[in-house]
Design a protein around this motif. Structure first.
Motif, PDB file in Angstrom:
ATOM      1  N   SER A 260      48.551  40.630 -14.445  1.00 15.63           N
ATOM      2  CA  SER A 260      48.259  40.057 -13.115  1.00 15.63           C
ATOM      3  C   SER A 260      48.665  38.594 -12.995  1.00 15.63           C
ATOM      4  N   LYS A 261      49.530  38.138 -13.895  1.00 14.84           N
ATOM      5  CA  LYS A 261      50.032  36.767 -13.814  1.00 14.84           C
ATOM      6  C   LYS A 261      51.507  36.789 -13.459  1.00 14.84           C
ATOM      7  N   ARG A 262      51.899  35.796 -12.693  1.00  9.90           N
ATOM      8  CA  ARG A 262      53.323  35.643 -12.380  1.00  9.90           C
ATOM      9  C   ARG A 262      53.971  34.982 -13.599  1.00  9.90           C
ATOM     10  N   PHE A 263      54.774  35.758 -14.288  1.00  7.43           N
ATOM     11  CA  PHE A 263      55.246  35.394 -15.628  1.00  7.43           C
ATOM     12  C   PHE A 263      56.738  35.097 -15.599  1.00  7.43           C
ATOM     13  N   PHE A 264      57.127  33.999 -16.251  1.00  4.78           N
ATOM     14  CA  PHE A 264      58.541  33.622 -16.366  1.00  4.78           C
ATOM     15  C   PHE A 264      58.916  33.592 -17.837  1.00  4.78           C
ATOM     16  N   LEU A 265      59.911  34.415 -18.202  1.00  3.09           N
ATOM     17  CA  LEU A 265      60.355  34.516 -19.593  1.00  3.09           C
ATOM     18  C   LEU A 265      61.820  34.136 -19.694  1.00  3.09           C
ATOM     19  N   VAL A 266      62.142  33.224 -20.614  1.00  8.34           N
ATOM     20  CA  VAL A 266      63.531  32.877 -20.921  1.00  8.34           C
ATOM     21  C   VAL A 266      63.902  33.508 -22.257  1.00  8.34           C
ATOM     22  N   LEU A 267      64.970  34.313 -22.235  1.00  8.97           N
ATOM     23  CA  LEU A 267      65.557  34.884 -23.453  1.00  8.97           C
ATOM     24  C   LEU A 267      66.867  34.142 -23.691  1.00  8.97           C
ATOM     25  N   ASP A 268      66.844  33.177 -24.580  1.00 10.09           N
ATOM     26  CA  ASP A 268      68.012  32.321 -24.787  1.00 10.09           C
ATOM     27  C   ASP A 268      68.893  32.867 -25.897  1.00 10.09           C
ATOM     28  N   ASP A 269      70.205  32.825 -25.644  1.00  6.57           N
ATOM     29  CA  ASP A 269      71.218  33.160 -26.657  1.00  6.57           C
ATOM     30  C   ASP A 269      71.077  34.608 -27.149  1.00  6.57           C
ATOM     31  N   VAL A 270      71.197  35.539 -26.244  1.00 10.81           N
ATOM     32  CA  VAL A 270      71.078  36.958 -26.576  1.00 10.81           C
ATOM     33  C   VAL A 270      72.455  37.507 -26.923  1.00 10.81           C
ATOM     34  N   TRP A 271      72.522  38.252 -28.029  1.00 14.44           N
ATOM     35  CA  TRP A 271      73.760  38.883 -28.468  1.00 14.44           C
ATOM     36  C   TRP A 271      73.590  40.398 -28.444  1.00 14.44           C
ATOM     37  N   ASN A 272      74.685  41.093 -28.345  1.00 13.00           N
ATOM     38  CA  ASN A 272      74.676  42.539 -28.485  1.00 13.00           C
ATOM     39  C   ASN A 272      74.699  42.899 -29.965  1.00 13.00           C
ATOM     40  N   ASP A 273      73.891  43.856 -30.357  1.00 11.90           N
ATOM     41  CA  ASP A 273      73.904  44.319 -31.754  1.00 11.90           C
ATOM     42  C   ASP A 273      75.048  45.318 -31.900  1.00 11.90           C
ATOM     43  N   GLU A 274      76.139  44.896 -32.554  1.00 16.67           N
ATOM     44  CA  GLU A 274      77.322  45.747 -32.677  1.00 16.67           C
ATOM     45  C   GLU A 274      77.085  46.940 -33.607  1.00 16.67           C
ATOM     46  N   GLY A 275      75.990  46.900 -34.354  1.00 16.40           N
ATOM     47  CA  GLY A 275      75.675  48.029 -35.211  1.00 16.40           C
ATOM     48  C   GLY A 275      74.965  49.156 -34.477  1.00 16.40           C
ATOM     49  N   LYS A 276      74.612  48.928 -33.206  1.00 21.00           N
ATOM     50  CA  LYS A 276      73.944  49.936 -32.392  1.00 21.00           C
ATOM     51  C   LYS A 276      74.842  50.332 -31.218  1.00 21.00           C
ATOM     52  N   THR A 277      74.607  51.525 -30.698  1.00 21.16           N
ATOM     53  CA  THR A 277      75.296  51.945 -29.489  1.00 21.16           C
ATOM     54  C   THR A 277      74.682  51.227 -28.292  1.00 21.16           C
ATOM     55  N   GLU A 278      75.361  51.282 -27.161  1.00 24.78           N
ATOM     56  CA  GLU A 278      74.817  50.664 -25.957  1.00 24.78           C
ATOM     57  C   GLU A 278      73.465  51.287 -25.597  1.00 24.78           C
ATOM     58  N   LEU A 279      73.343  52.590 -25.776  1.00 22.91           N
ATOM     59  CA  LEU A 279      72.083  53.276 -25.482  1.00 22.91           C
ATOM     60  C   LEU A 279      70.962  52.778 -26.386  1.00 22.91           C
ATOM     61  N   GLN A 280      71.278  52.552 -27.658  1.00 18.40           N
ATOM     62  CA  GLN A 280      70.270  52.045 -28.592  1.00 18.40           C
ATOM     63  C   GLN A 280      69.863  50.621 -28.256  1.00 18.40           C
ATOM     64  N   ASN A 281      70.841  49.783 -27.857  1.00 20.97           N
ATOM     65  CA  ASN A 281      70.511  48.418 -27.450  1.00 20.97           C
ATOM     66  C   ASN A 281      69.622  48.416 -26.212  1.00 20.97           C
ATOM     67  N   ARG A 282      69.919  49.296 -25.269  1.00 20.47           N
ATOM     68  CA  ARG A 282      69.074  49.401 -24.073  1.00 20.47           C
ATOM     69  C   ARG A 282      67.652  49.815 -24.452  1.00 20.47           C
ATOM     70  N   SER A 283      67.559  50.733 -25.423  1.00 20.14           N
ATOM     71  CA  SER A 283      66.241  51.208 -25.840  1.00 20.14           C
ATOM     72  C   SER A 283      65.409  50.077 -26.441  1.00 20.14           C
ATOM     73  N   VAL A 284      66.045  49.215 -27.246  1.00 17.26           N
ATOM     74  CA  VAL A 284      65.337  48.077 -27.836  1.00 17.26           C
ATOM     75  C   VAL A 284      64.721  47.211 -26.742  1.00 17.26           C
ATOM     76  N   TRP A 285      65.544  46.857 -25.754  1.00 13.88           N
ATOM     77  CA  TRP A 285      65.046  45.950 -24.717  1.00 13.88           C
ATOM     78  C   TRP A 285      64.051  46.631 -23.777  1.00 13.88           C
ATOM     79  N   ASN A 286      64.219  47.919 -23.550  1.00 19.03           N
ATOM     80  CA  ASN A 286      63.228  48.631 -22.724  1.00 19.03           C
ATOM     81  C   ASN A 286      61.846  48.574 -23.371  1.00 19.03           C
TER      82      ASN A 286
END
Length: 638
Positions: A260-286
């Motif tokens: 119930s709080k208005r939340f602001f999150l900064v994710l600085d310097d994010v890289w794609n994990d080349e050892g994972k598929t795009e679907l796996q990377n999406r799953s991590v962030w989900n």
């Protein structure tokens, strides 16, 4: 600031394919079987050494490793030439194809020597002065950024900062999403993405609008539990004793903190994990962002990254591409850094040097700041003049960009670095470039059911999504380009293999060069400066001073190992009969003025031809279509 020695591009991915070719040609021949075995023996060693992070500049191990990789690359190139020659002999006619042994009598000694050479290179790897292998990782785990803005003044970013803040706190209609909408800032290394995010994070409008803020530097941390723990630590919503809990417990606590709080999150310097598929990377962030479902409407996430792909994986609702600073802003930043923020006047005798430096840093705030720190508190015109050196500026820029290149998979590194042979203003045609990559063997053999072209297009799209290519539209057509920074990066990592010769620069071509672009007036000088049989690519460009309509006959015959010949941007409209001697040629693009091809071209079994405009009227495929030599006779009626 000396640049580290350029490393040869990866070749380990070629070894298994070459071994397979050797086995398919062998038919019991011991020489070919021995070559195949030597190629497979060295493959795991080559793959491991290529995956190591780049040695530190000036370290004793750098020259040794690079020399080893260059020696391996030369041996692989020779193996490819020899197998191409044997394959051509096998296809030449029934007399030879029925008895491969006849074709192998001459090269038999070469095969044995080449296998011994590969084994010698493999043995040499044990003498390399290297520490423990670092696997796939190429980034230092010590990278940390924080939310505190350390800069006294930020130049040239006021408008984009206001734009981002407006997107984050605006009263526009809320987008229906399972988590807080994402705003992404995408830009090359050294462009000031983190500084911009700090400006936004500390803006008074942000502090007033959001109930809770958190900042984490993602960098090399792509584990769900670790990322969740980092967010919790940044919010200050849980004490340290609870941080060893499971992912489920951590997410439950984070959900409670942001509820119930208005939340602001900064994710600085994010890289794609080349050892994972795009679907796996999406799953991590989900999983990581799932607890934010409990946050109040109006919560937001700001992401900084070098890769457009990351913005796509995070389903960014709005993407800002951060370009370089204007020259005027670079000059202001340079003055600010040199004077350490003091209000004293900038020395007028140094202003001309300052303007020249500001123009050479390619809009990079990081390069500007580094040079400014090097010049701090000095009025020596000699030192300022030295900093105008383009090589110094380029080396500083490369240091901020090279992680992007090292993070690429090996097959994409080579495809990208190859693009350095094209002029800086080149508009890339996706289809032509992929055909070149295929002709040179850069595209790995695809899995069943896929064409080489489809895999090549995926390579291109992967580079595009990782921000190595830019794109633009003109006259309802999309074209692609390398910006100035990416050109510098490509040149740095292709320096051993690729060369671009400008009209006004007399040069001696190093023996390692395999891919070359020249203007037509430089062509006659090639014979005296280079062993032409080494070349795989020759790109000939129109000369502004000395147009030429034909290719010197004797010179063309010297390019015996050429795979790619592109004359489409030259004035050369006539090809000599000696082109039939380029038995390895796979790709030929010629100028629109060409009206007839020599008959000897029909002997080239591997060749595909791209006539730029020629087939528009007399070929059913229209302009820009590739044709094999088998259908050229139909097109020309010869």
């Amino acid at each position: 600031m000396p640049a580290p020695p350029p490393a040869p591009w990866p070749v380990s991915q070629d070894l298994a394919a070459l071994a397979g070719r050797a086995r398919s040609l062998s038919r019991g021949d011991a020489g070919l079987a021995g070559l195949a075995a030597a190629l497979l023996r060295i493959q795991p060693v080559a793959r491991e050494l290529e995956r190591r992070p780049g040695p530190p500049p000036g370290g004793a191990e750098a020259p040794a490793l690079h020399a080893w990789l260059a020696e391996l690359g030369a041996a692989v190139a020779d193996a490819e030439d020899l197998l191409d020659d044997l394959d051509r002999r096998r296809l030449a006619g029934p007399a030879i194809s029925s008895c491969v042994g006849a074709a192998l009598r001459g090269p038999g000694r070469k095969l044995r020597r080449l296998a011994e050479r590969l084994d010698c290179v493999r043995d040499g790897s044990e003498r390399l002065p290297l520490g423990r292998a670092a696997g796939c990782g190429v980034r230092s785990p010590n990278r940390v950024t924080g939310s505190v803005l350390a800069e006294r003044r930020v130049f040239g970013r006021d408008q984009v900062c206001d734009d981002i803040v407006g997107r984050l706190v605006g009263d526009g209609e809320e987008i229906c999403r399972p988590v807080a909408p994402v705003v992404a800032v995408v830009g090359h290394g050294g462009m000031g993405k983190t500084v911009l995010a700090q400006c936004v994070y500390n803006d008074a409008r942000i502090q007033e609008y959001f109930d809770l803020r958190a900042w984490i530097c993602v960098w090399d941390r792509l584990d769900e539990a670790e990322l969740t723990r980092e967010i919790l630590q940044s919010t200050g919503g849980a004490d340290d004793t609870s941080y060893d809990d499971s992912l489920e417990m951590l997410q439950e606590k984070l959900g409670e903190v942001v509820a119930s709080k208005r939340f602001f999150l900064v994710l600085d310097d994010v890289w794609n994990d080349e050892g994972k598929t795009e679907l796996q990377n999406r799953s991590v962030w989900n999983k990581v962002l799932a607890p934010l479902n409990s946050a109040a409407i109006g919560s937001r996430i700001l992401v900084t990254t070098r890769m457009k792909l990351v913005a796509e994986v995070l389903n960014a609702a709005y993407v800002i591409t951060l370009d370089g600073l204007k020259v005027a802003d670079c000059l202001l930043l340079l003055k600010e850094t040199v004077l350490s923020g003091e209000t004293m006047d900038f020395p007028p005798e140094l202003l001309e040097f300052g303007r020249a430096i500001a123009a050479k840093v390619k809009g990079s705030p990081l390069a500007t700041r580094v040079i400014g720190e090097m010049l701090r508190n000095t009025r020596s015109t000699r030192k300022w003049r030295a900093m105008m050196d383009t090589e110094i500026c380029d080396n500083i820029i490369i240091s901020s960009l090279q992680l992007s290149y090292q993070h690429l998979p090996g097959h994409l590194q080579r495809c990208f670095a190859y693009c350095s042979i094209f002029p800086t203003t080149w508009r890339f045609n996706r289809h032509k470039l992929v055909k070149m990559w295929i002709a040179l063997g850069f595209v790995q053999p695809p899995t069943e059911g896929k064409r080489l072209e489809d895999l090549g297009y995926k390579y291109f799209d992967d580079l595009l999504s990782r921000s190595f290519f830019g794109s633009a539209n003109k006259d309802h057509q999309t074209y692609y380009f390398l910006d100035d920074l990416m050109h510098i990066l490509a040149q740095r990592f292709s320096a051993r293999d690729c060369m671009k010769i400008n009209e006004d620069i007399p040069v001696v071509i190093p023996p390692t060069i395999r891919h070359l672009s020249v203007s037509t007036d430089y062509l006659p000088q090639l014979k005296g400066k280079y062993r032409l049989g080494r070349l795989r690519t020759l790109l000939v460009l129109r000369s502004s001073s000395l147009p030429s309509s034909h290719f010197p006959s004797k010179l063309l015959a010297k390019f015996k190992n050429l795979r790619v010949l592109d004359l489409s941007e030259s004035d050369i409209a006539e090809l000599p009969e000696t082109i039939g001697q380029l038995v390895h040629l796979h790709y030929l693009a010629f100028c629109s003025m060409t009206n007839k091809l020599p008959k000897s071209i029909y002997r080239l079994q591997y060749l595909e031809v791209l006539p730029v405009l020629l087939f528009q009227d007399n070929h059913p495929g229209g302009a820009g279509k590739f044709a094999t030599v088998k259908n050229l006779k139909t097109c020309y009626g010869n």
